[in-house]
Design a protein around this motif. Structure first.
Motif, PDB file in Angstrom:
ATOM      1  N   TYR A   5      57.195  43.864  53.467  1.00 56.31           N
ATOM      2  CA  TYR A   5      58.329  43.184  54.088  1.00 56.31           C
ATOM      3  C   TYR A   5      58.813  42.067  53.179  1.00 56.31           C
ATOM      4  CZ  TYR A   5      56.746  45.605  58.272  1.00 56.31           C
ATOM      5  OH  TYR A   5      56.373  46.575  59.166  1.00 56.31           O
ATOM      6  N   ASN A   7      60.518  38.541  53.738  1.00 57.87           N
ATOM      7  CA  ASN A   7      60.917  37.521  54.694  1.00 57.87           C
ATOM      8  C   ASN A   7      61.529  36.299  54.023  1.00 57.87           C
ATOM      9  OD1 ASN A   7      59.606  39.062  56.765  1.00 57.87           O
ATOM     10  ND2 ASN A   7      57.658  38.218  56.064  1.00 57.87           N
ATOM     11  N   LYS A 266      55.100  40.898  58.827  1.00 57.67           N
ATOM     12  CA  LYS A 266      56.312  41.388  59.484  1.00 57.67           C
ATOM     13  C   LYS A 266      56.692  40.529  60.696  1.00 57.67           C
ATOM     14  CE  LYS A 266      53.723  44.827  62.176  1.00 57.67           C
ATOM     15  NZ  LYS A 266      53.630  46.243  62.558  1.00 57.67           N
ATOM     16  N   SER A 271      63.242  40.314  58.744  1.00 54.91           N
ATOM     17  CA  SER A 271      62.550  40.783  57.554  1.00 54.91           C
ATOM     18  C   SER A 271      63.008  42.187  57.189  1.00 54.91           C
ATOM     19  CB  SER A 271      61.035  40.769  57.769  1.00 54.91           C
ATOM     20  OG  SER A 271      60.682  41.639  58.819  1.00 54.91           O
TER      21      SER A 271
END
Length: 286
Positions: A5, A7, A266, A271
């Motif tokens: 992910y 972010n 996550k 994200s």
């Protein structure tokens, strides 16, 4: 294969590394100056220089303001660096129109700020406040650092700050924005509370800009660009990596992406997700 992910961008991570503890460092320096004012302090021998001010209190006051002005200037430079990094390969900016406009701003951090704000158009009260705080910091930095500068803040941002006077007090530990604007307009140096508030505002602005840019990014394009950039730097090829045993190949790809802000976390709603198997599959088809 695990999924990764995105972010927080590597650009924001670099920004946070430069400015993340600025207010802590600022407080530490001012505590040290206060100790000098109230105690019999001599220059340490390992400094290899002389230090014997005629008026210790006056020297502390001047040093204190120097540190405050320098901290504000550093914060603005970090904001400028973040905007510039977003436009460097691999690019965080997806929209070509924004890229073209950013390229046309030359070296002006104020123009970069205005360009991002115009493009993003985030309709959140706090975003407008943080933009206005950053705009104020930029002009105040210019006035304290540039000889003969008498810059003013655009009316739209001045009005925004005044309109949300109460909200600003809540967001910035009681900051009196009317007093702050009066000090700026009279050419005074910023106070400790004003500098720490401007730094905090710049942090929040970058956080919101970063989340918005990440929400628009083509995650597959961005991941491939990061890997291509790494391959070019270290003179690697897809074929040489594909020829590795699968565990080593996968570890290499994961390391490249995690070293560029991808993670297994996550938690964030905005994200972006990348599947390593999809990357490898695309290489095998070439």
């Amino acid at each position: 294969m695990p999924k990764l992910y995105l972010n927080v961008s590597k650009e924001r991570k670099a920004f946070k590394k430069s400015l993340g503890q600025a207010n802590h460092f600022l407080i530490t320096a001012l505590v040290g100056l206060d100790y000098i004012r109230n105690n019999n302090v001599k220059c340490p021998e390992d400094f290899s220089t002389s230090w014997n001010p005629k008026n210790k209190s006056f020297s502390v006051d001047r040093s204190r303001q120097y540190i405050l002005n320098s901290s504000m200037a550093w914060a603005v430079d970090c904001l400028d660096a973040y905007f510039s990094r977003c436009n460097q390969n691999p690019k965080l900016i997806e929209n070509k129109m924004l890229l073209d406009k950013i390229n046309g701003t030359r070296r002006s951090v104020n123009e970069k700020l205005m360009t991002f704000v115009e493009y993003l158009g985030i309709e959140i009260e706090e975003f407008g406040i943080y933009v206005s705080m950053a705009a104020l910091a930029i002009q105040w930095r210019n006035n304290t650092m540039h000889f003969g500068a008498h810059n003013t803040i655009d009316d739209i941002y001045r009005e925004k700050l005044l309109d949300f006077e109460g909200r600003i007090k809540d967001l910035f530990c009681g900051l009196d924005i009317i007093k702050t604007l009066n000090s700026f307009e009279k050419g005074k140096d910023p106070t400790f509370k004003e500098v720490t508030s401007l730094i905090r505002g710049i942090h929040r602005l970058v956080e919101m800009v970063d989340l918005h840019l990440l929400s628009e990014i083509d995650i597959n394009r961005y991941a491939h660009d990061i890997i291509n950039h790494h391959f070019k730097k270290y003179k690697l090829t897809y074929k040489s990596v594909l020829a590795l045993p699968s565990d080593k190949r996968n570890t290499k790809i994961l390391n490249i992406l995690t070293n560029n802000s991808f993670s297994y976390d996550k938690r964030y709603e905005k994200s972006q997700l990348i599947d390593i198997d999809d990357i490898i599959s695309s290489w095998e088809k070439q």
